[in-house]
Design a protein around this motif. Sequence first.
Motif, PDB file in Angstrom:
ATOM      1  N   ASP A 224       4.765 -31.725 -19.819  1.00 36.37           N
ATOM      2  CA  ASP A 224       6.203 -31.997 -19.804  1.00 36.37           C
ATOM      3  C   ASP A 224       6.582 -33.155 -20.716  1.00 36.37           C
ATOM      4  O   ASP A 224       7.695 -33.186 -21.250  1.00 36.37           O
ATOM      5  N   GLY A 225       5.659 -34.090 -20.919  1.00 37.28           N
ATOM      6  CA  GLY A 225       5.925 -35.220 -21.803  1.00 37.28           C
ATOM      7  C   GLY A 225       6.112 -34.813 -23.253  1.00 37.28           C
ATOM      8  O   GLY A 225       6.631 -35.585 -24.055  1.00 37.28           O
ATOM      9  N   LEU A 226       5.712 -33.597 -23.586  1.00 33.85           N
ATOM     10  CA  LEU A 226       5.870 -33.101 -24.951  1.00 33.85           C
ATOM     11  C   LEU A 226       7.175 -32.321 -25.128  1.00 33.85           C
ATOM     12  O   LEU A 226       7.479 -31.881 -26.235  1.00 33.85           O
ATOM     13  N   GLY A 227       7.897 -32.133 -24.034  1.00 34.33           N
ATOM     14  CA  GLY A 227       9.194 -31.468 -24.113  1.00 34.33           C
ATOM     15  C   GLY A 227       9.163 -30.006 -24.515  1.00 34.33           C
ATOM     16  O   GLY A 227      10.019 -29.572 -25.286  1.00 34.33           O
ATOM     17  N   PRO A 228       8.224 -29.219 -23.973  1.00 30.76           N
ATOM     18  CA  PRO A 228       8.187 -27.813 -24.376  1.00 30.76           C
ATOM     19  C   PRO A 228       9.349 -27.031 -23.764  1.00 30.76           C
ATOM     20  O   PRO A 228       9.878 -27.401 -22.719  1.00 30.76           O
TER      21      PRO A 228
ATOM     22  N   LYS B 213       6.057 -23.038 -22.112  1.00 32.58           N
ATOM     23  CA  LYS B 213       5.197 -23.649 -21.095  1.00 32.58           C
ATOM     24  C   LYS B 213       4.597 -22.571 -20.185  1.00 32.58           C
ATOM     25  O   LYS B 213       3.385 -22.576 -19.925  1.00 32.58           O
ATOM     26  N   GLU B 214       5.407 -21.633 -19.741  1.00 35.06           N
ATOM     27  CA  GLU B 214       4.915 -20.558 -18.870  1.00 35.06           C
ATOM     28  C   GLU B 214       3.932 -19.649 -19.611  1.00 35.06           C
ATOM     29  O   GLU B 214       2.892 -19.282 -19.067  1.00 35.06           O
ATOM     30  N   GLU B 215       4.270 -19.296 -20.839  1.00 34.27           N
ATOM     31  CA  GLU B 215       3.390 -18.424 -21.624  1.00 34.27           C
ATOM     32  C   GLU B 215       2.065 -19.110 -21.920  1.00 34.27           C
ATOM     33  O   GLU B 215       0.996 -18.487 -21.830  1.00 34.27           O
ATOM     34  N   ARG B 216       2.116 -20.383 -22.299  1.00 32.11           N
ATOM     35  CA  ARG B 216       0.883 -21.110 -22.626  1.00 32.11           C
ATOM     36  C   ARG B 216       0.010 -21.268 -21.393  1.00 32.11           C
ATOM     37  O   ARG B 216      -1.203 -21.088 -21.472  1.00 32.11           O
ATOM     38  N   ARG B 217       0.614 -21.580 -20.255  1.00 31.02           N
ATOM     39  CA  ARG B 217      -0.146 -21.700 -19.011  1.00 31.02           C
ATOM     40  C   ARG B 217      -0.860 -20.382 -18.711  1.00 31.02           C
ATOM     41  O   ARG B 217      -2.036 -20.358 -18.342  1.00 31.02           O
ATOM     42  N   ALA B 218      -0.154 -19.267 -18.871  1.00 31.57           N
ATOM     43  CA  ALA B 218      -0.748 -17.957 -18.609  1.00 31.57           C
ATOM     44  C   ALA B 218      -1.919 -17.686 -19.549  1.00 31.57           C
ATOM     45  O   ALA B 218      -2.968 -17.183 -19.122  1.00 31.57           O
ATOM     46  N   VAL B 219      -1.760 -18.018 -20.822  1.00 32.52           N
ATOM     47  CA  VAL B 219      -2.843 -17.815 -21.796  1.00 32.52           C
ATOM     48  C   VAL B 219      -4.062 -18.668 -21.424  1.00 32.52           C
ATOM     49  O   VAL B 219      -5.199 -18.183 -21.449  1.00 32.52           O
TER      50      VAL B 219
END
Length: 123
Positions: free
Chosen positions: A92-96, A101-107
């Motif tokens: 969250d500190g990177l401001g995505p 954020k959801e897609e990257r977490r899933a990957v």
Amino acid sequence: MGTWGAGNFDSDTAADHLAAMTDRLVTEVTEAMAGDPVELEPDEYWGVTVPCNLELLLMLDRQGWVGVTLPSPEVIRTWHRTFLAVWERTIDGLGPKPAYKEERRAVLNETFERLAEASAAAQ
């Protein structure tokens, strides 16, 4: 030296080479996981390259070549918990954007899980 086929990876020397390459990838991930958690943050070198190493291990494993050995599923799941804990704490500190954020977490979750499943299948 043993050779069992005409393919590029059909010999003892090729198997030794793959074992060394695989070991390097695993060692890098192991050391990153044991190191400073700051280095695993999403905008840091190991935060980017650890998932790359995992994907490379998966690609090598899928080929079925002699010399590719994966860590145990338990080790991979420990890596998963360690990596995602840092990721969740810092992303969250990177401001995505929420969708990224959801897609990257899933990957990330899928990458670790596919590697753990491949490891379990190989045992």
